[in-house]
Each structure stands twice: as structure tokens, then as C-alpha cells.
Enzyme design. Structure first.
Site, mmCIF file in Angstrom:
data_model
loop_
_atom_site.group_PDB
_atom_site.id
_atom_site.type_symbol
_atom_site.label_atom_id
_atom_site.label_comp_id
_atom_site.label_asym_id
_atom_site.label_seq_id
_atom_site.Cartn_x
_atom_site.Cartn_y
_atom_site.Cartn_z
ATOM 1 N N ASP A 358 0.818 -1.204 0.000
ATOM 2 C CA ASP A 358 0.000 0.000 0.000
ATOM 3 C C ASP A 358 0.860 1.266 0.000
ATOM 4 O O ASP A 358 0.647 2.191 -0.787
ATOM 5 C CB ASP A 358 -0.892 -0.006 1.244
ATOM 6 C CG ASP A 358 -2.351 0.188 0.877
ATOM 7 O OD1 ASP A 358 -2.651 0.258 -0.320
ATOM 8 O OD2 ASP A 358 -3.183 0.274 1.791
ATOM 9 N N ASP A 418 -9.921 -3.197 1.639
ATOM 10 C CA ASP A 418 -9.867 -2.658 3.000
ATOM 11 C C ASP A 418 -10.941 -3.257 3.892
ATOM 12 O O ASP A 418 -10.972 -2.972 5.084
ATOM 13 C CB ASP A 418 -10.028 -1.132 2.957
ATOM 14 C CG ASP A 418 -8.802 -0.460 2.363
ATOM 15 O OD1 ASP A 418 -7.700 -0.995 2.558
ATOM 16 O OD2 ASP A 418 -8.954 0.564 1.698
#
Length: 552
Positions: A358, A418
Site C-alpha cells: 500500500d 480494505d
């Protein structure tokens, strides 16, 4: 392995994308209102430079002026002072060739009241001029995107009048974040507790051992058979796929849309098909494509397919976010209920690797791309394409802030990754609690609360930094750290790390079975002894009777 392939494409994009405003102290967002024939026709975002003249704070205070578009001229050496009447006008020129102060000086010298510079989004805005010349320019200077300029031109073929102002006081609270937070926590919770395997284990493995059933095995059946090496290879493949999407987005996005339609349809079907129906005709069964199906199953599948097709054809409409959220919630819940990581070790490896994945693709890749944009955000937002990734939950911005038009997107977004990646950890913790028979589900609630708090930290970061944030940057520490501390304090870290609870259940089940066998053997022995004694008594009675008969 099929479940790993299923997860592969889901976790490509998992960022929250929110307003991308320049964090520079000399650039501030403002609003440009376009008027045609005295009527307000459109509102646009402008980034004005505070080093020059400031803008009024309200539109009532802002004067109205005609807009003169001189693009593709840059306002440097490529125009003649006598060719254009820019007196009392706001002038638009191209970003290139010379500094902003030179452009503004030329416009001001010819009587212009404002300068707008058209530039690409993300283009460097910092003025390249001598800062001692700030005071020489008394007009407002702002930067607009080419898309904004195109929208202004569409208002009218003739003159468009504009006013510019920069609201100072406004509510920056976006209530759509609360809806996003609730939907994410709901998906993770339902994905963990709505598990057939969990219900089996909750009835106790030991109690079912007499029937030869081991509920621990039932729980393990839904676990993904993965190792640390497979997880590493999985993340590497994700990196390759993300780069392919970055370079071939206009082609691959339709593949992703197709896969989303198929998977979300079956996910919604699995979530609804188990709902009991009291109508008798719904239980009628008949053969369909060599498979026996009930009326209820056919109705549910037809409805799910119709909903997906409706989203597919109207996905660009303003109401399509509702359909996408319904499909997305069903998809993520179904995936979490059918998949579970085997132990905390694999969960940790996956989350830590995606944590750095990320960070790299959001913060590091802008150093290598031509336009200074991150690969992750470019893929997530679709770049210049008219199509966007459907693998997100989205809610329109619910804010009274007049500067909401300066938000990079019209929606608050949360990627499926997520939800699914942390959800796999929460789901594992729920199964571990059931295996340990923890009455208060300490690991499950610790992971769930950590997930909720991590999302809140992400929202605060978005508010203060005003830039897109990788959610896993906050979710991974808020979940892994408390879970590790809890397991250490309870002296269960080794079991939690490798998930040894099932071996304990098997040993307990085996010992219980052996004790039952020994008890049964003892009962059989006692019964055999009693039978022998009874036979002896009967034998003695028979001898006594025969003796009396002979004596008589």
C-alpha cells in the site's frame, strides 16, 4: 486454490480516495461561478495563489467579470498587446513557457482583473519567480484544470461571466464517512459470525465425538490451505496485476467489471437463498439444467441477476451507487463467510506485506511516474478513462462545505480490499474464540474494535492531510498490535500464532472417546459377570428341583 484465485482480483485496489487538494501553504481552494445571461450556470473549483491578491470570502462580495479564453496561448511572448482587449476581464492562458508572475504582470498591465492558468491535474503549481515581486501584482491568480476549462466553455458559445470567491468558514465534516464506516464494520462482522463452521464448533467438539464427528475439522475445512511462500507469491502477483492495470487500464477495466458482475450476483444469491419462505409454492422442486432447484432458488437468482444487469446499464447514473453498495456488501460478506485464513501467522504475513504494498504504490510510485501521480490512485480513479473500478463501496459526499466541488471525486470510496483483508483476520479470531470456547469472544471483539478505530484514524488523516490515504497504513497496526498483546497477556500466543486449538480439541475428543470405550468395556464386563452368576443360580435351582423329584 480456487479461493485464492477468487481473492486475487478482489484485492487489486483497496484505497480510500478522497479530496486531493494541494497541501501547499500558498495554494488555497476557491470557487468559480459561471453566469450566462445573468443566470448562474455552473460552479467550478479553482486553486488560487494566496501570494497574489486574495479573493472575497462570499459570492455576494465578489465582482462579476467576463471571461476571456486565450488558450493555447501561454501569455508570455506569444501574444500581441494590440490583438486582444482584456480590459476588465478575467483571462485564461496556458500553463507553459514562463513564470506565473510574468503572465500576471502582462495581464495587469493591459487592464485585466484576474488570471486563470489552465494546467493538468497534479502539475507543479509552485511559482518559479523572484518572491520579492509579489507586491507588483494586484490581481488574483488561480489555476484550473483543462477539464474545468472545458466545462466552462460548454456553458455558452458566447461570453461567460464569472465571479471568484474563497469561502473561509465552512463545515468540513463529511457525514458520508459515517455511512462508509458503518457499512465496512457491518460487512466484517457479518462475514465473521455468519459462518456454518462456527456454529458447528460452538456446539462443542467433545460432545459430538460420540458420533464420530469432529467439529474442529469442520472449521478447518473452510480454511485456505496457504503457506507463507504462497502469500508472498500472491502479493507479487498483485503487484504485477496492478501494473498491468496501470498500463492497460482501458482494456482490463471491462474484464474487472465483468468479474464483478458475476461474483456479486452469486454473492447476493448466497446471502438471500437461505432466507426461509413460508409460502408453500416456493418449496416446490423441479429439474433445471440437470439440477434440482426450488422455486425460491430460481426467483432469488433471477432477482440477483436483474439487479446486477440494472447496475451494469446504469452504473454511470447518480443513483447507481446504491446498487453498487448492495452488490458490494453481499459480495464481501459471502467471500468472508466462505474463506478463512488458517492461523495468525498467515494473517500477519499477509497484512504486513500488503501494508508495505500500500505504502509503495501510494507514496513511492509518484517519484517514478511522468505526471507525478501514484499508480494506485491512478488505477483506482480511472485516470483519463470514463470507467472506474467497481470494487469499492461508495457514498456521495454529505457535507455543507461549499468547497465540496473541489473534492477530487464526488464520492467517498472504500475499496473491497480494505474490508476483506482485515475481515479475514476478524473471521479467524472469531473461529479461534469458538475453538477456545472463550465466553466473551475476546479476540473477535479486539480485532473488530481495532478495525473500527483504524478506519477512524484513516478518516482523521484524510481530514488533516487532505490527501488520499492508504487505509491499511492505519488498519494493520490498530489490529495486529492489540491482538498480539492480548495473546501474550493470556499466555496463548503460541496457540494463536499457529492455531493449535484444533489439535487440543482432537486430543480432548480422542481421550473422551477412549474413556467412553473403557467405560463401555467395563459395563460389558459387569454385565458378563452378572450373566454368569445368573446362570449359576438357575443351574443350582434346577439341580435342587430334580433331587426333590427323585426323592418323592
Amino acid at each position: 486454490m480456487p479461493k485464492l484465485c477468487y481473492l486475487f482480483w478482489v484485492l487489486l485496489v483497496f484505497e480510500i480516495k478522497f479530496p486531493l487538494l494541494c497541501g501547499c501553504d500558498y495554494v488555497a481552494p476557491g470557487i468559480l461561478l459561471g453566469f450566462v445571461n445573468g443566470t448562474e450556470a455552473g460552479a467550478f473549483c479553482v486553486r488560487y495563489l494566496q501570494l497574489f491578491a486574495s479573493l472575497p470570502q462570499t459570492k455576494e462580495q465578489a465582482p462579476i467579470h467576463p471571461l476571456l479564453d486565450l488558450t493555447p496561448l501561454s501569455g508570455c511572448d506569444d501574444w500581441n498587446n494590440d490583438n486582444f482587449d482584456i480590459n476588465d476581464k478575467v483571462v485564461v492562458v496556458d500553463f507553459a513557457n514562463c513564470s506565473l508572475v510574468e503572465k500576471a504582470s502582462r495581464v495587469q498591465k493591459q487592464g485585466g482583473v484576474g488570471l486563470l492558468v489552465a494546467a493538468s491535474f497534479g502539475q507543479e503549481i509552485e511559482p518559479s519567480y523572484n518572491r520579492t515581486r509579489y507586491g507588483d501584482v494586484n490581481i488574483s491568480v488561480g489555476v484550473i484544470s483543462y477539464e474545468t476549462l472545458k466545462g466552462i466553455k460548454l456553458l455558452s458559445e458566447n461570453y461567460v461571466y464569472v465571479i471568484q470567491y474563497a469561502p473561509f468558514n465552512g463545515s468540513h465534516v463529511d457525514y458520508s464517512l459515517l455511512i462508509i464506516w458503518f457499512m465496512a464494520v457491518l460487512c466484517v462482522t457479518l462475514g465473521a459470525i455468519c459462518r456454518p463452521s462456527g456454529r458447528s464448533l460452538n456446539r462443542s467438539a467433545v460432545d459430538s465425538s460420540s458420533n464420530g464427528d469432529r467439529s474442529g475439522d469442520v472449521l478447518e475445512d473452510s480454511s485456505l490451505k496457504v503457506t507463507g511462500k504462497i502469500v508472498v507469491g500472491f502479493v507479487v502477483c498483485m503487484c504485477v496485476m496492478l501494473l498491468l492495470l496501470y498500463f492497460f487500464y482501458n482494456y482490463l477495466v471491462y474484464v474487472i467489471i465483468f468479474m464483478f458482475c458475476v461474483c456479486s450476483t452469486f454473492g447476493l444469491y448466497q446471502c438471500l437463498v437461505s432466507i426461509p419462505m413460508s409460502l408453500r409454492f416456493c418449496h416446490y422442486r423441479y429439474k433445471l439444467f440437470k439440477r434440482t432447484s426450488s422455486v425460491w432458488q430460481v426467483l432469488i437468482f433471477t432477482g440477483c441477476t436483474a439487479l446486477t444487469v440494472c447496475w451494469l446499464f446504469y452504473r454511470k447514473e447518480s443513483f447507481a451507487w446504491i446498487l453498487q453498495d448492495i452488490l458490494g456488501i453481499a459480495f464481501t460478506v459471502n467471500l468472508l463467510t466462505t474463506s478463512r485464513l488458517p492461523n495468525f501467522k498467515i494473517c500477519t504475513i499477509l497484512l504486513v506485506l500488503l501494508f508495505f504494498y500500500d505504502i509503495f504504490f501510494v507514496f513511492i510510485t509518484p517519484l517514478f511516474t511522468r505526471n507525478g501521480e501514484s499508480v494506485m490512485i491512478e488505477v483506482a480513479t480511472g485516470g483519463s478513462s470514463q470507467e472506474q473500478m467497481p470494487m469499492v463501496l461508495k457514498v456521495p459526499h454529505l457535507s455543507s462545505d461549499p468547497l465540496a466541488i473541489c473534492y477530487f471525486l464526488n464520492y467517498s470510496l472504500l475499496g473491497f480490499g480494505d474490508i476483506i483483508v482485515p475481515g479475514l483476520l476478524v473471521s479467524f479470531c472469531f473461529g479461534f474464540d469458538l475453538g477456545k470456547r472463550n465466553r466473551y469472544k475476546i479476540y473477535f471483539f479486539t480485532a473488530l474494535i481495532g478495525y473500527g478505530i483504524g478506519l477512524i484514524f484513516t478518516f482523521f488523516a484524510l481530514y488533516f492531510i487532505a490527501n488520499a490515504q492508504p487505509a491499511l497504513l492505519y488498519l494493520v497496526p490498530s489490529m495486529l498490535v492489540p491482538l498480539t498483546l492480548i495473546s501474550l497477556l493470556r499466555k496463548e500466543f503460541q496457540q494463536f500464532w499457529s492455531n493449535d486449538v484444533h489439535s487440543e480439541l482432537h486430543e480432548c475428543s480422542d481421550s473422551h472417546s477412549e474413556s467412553e470405550k473403557s467405560d463401555a468395556q467395563a459395563i460389558e464386563d459387569v454385565a458378563a459377570v452378572a450373566t454368569v452368576q445368573e446362570l449359576r443360580l438357575n443351574s443350582d435351582d434346577g439341580i435342587g428341583t430334580n433331587t426333590k423329584f427323585l426323592e418323592s
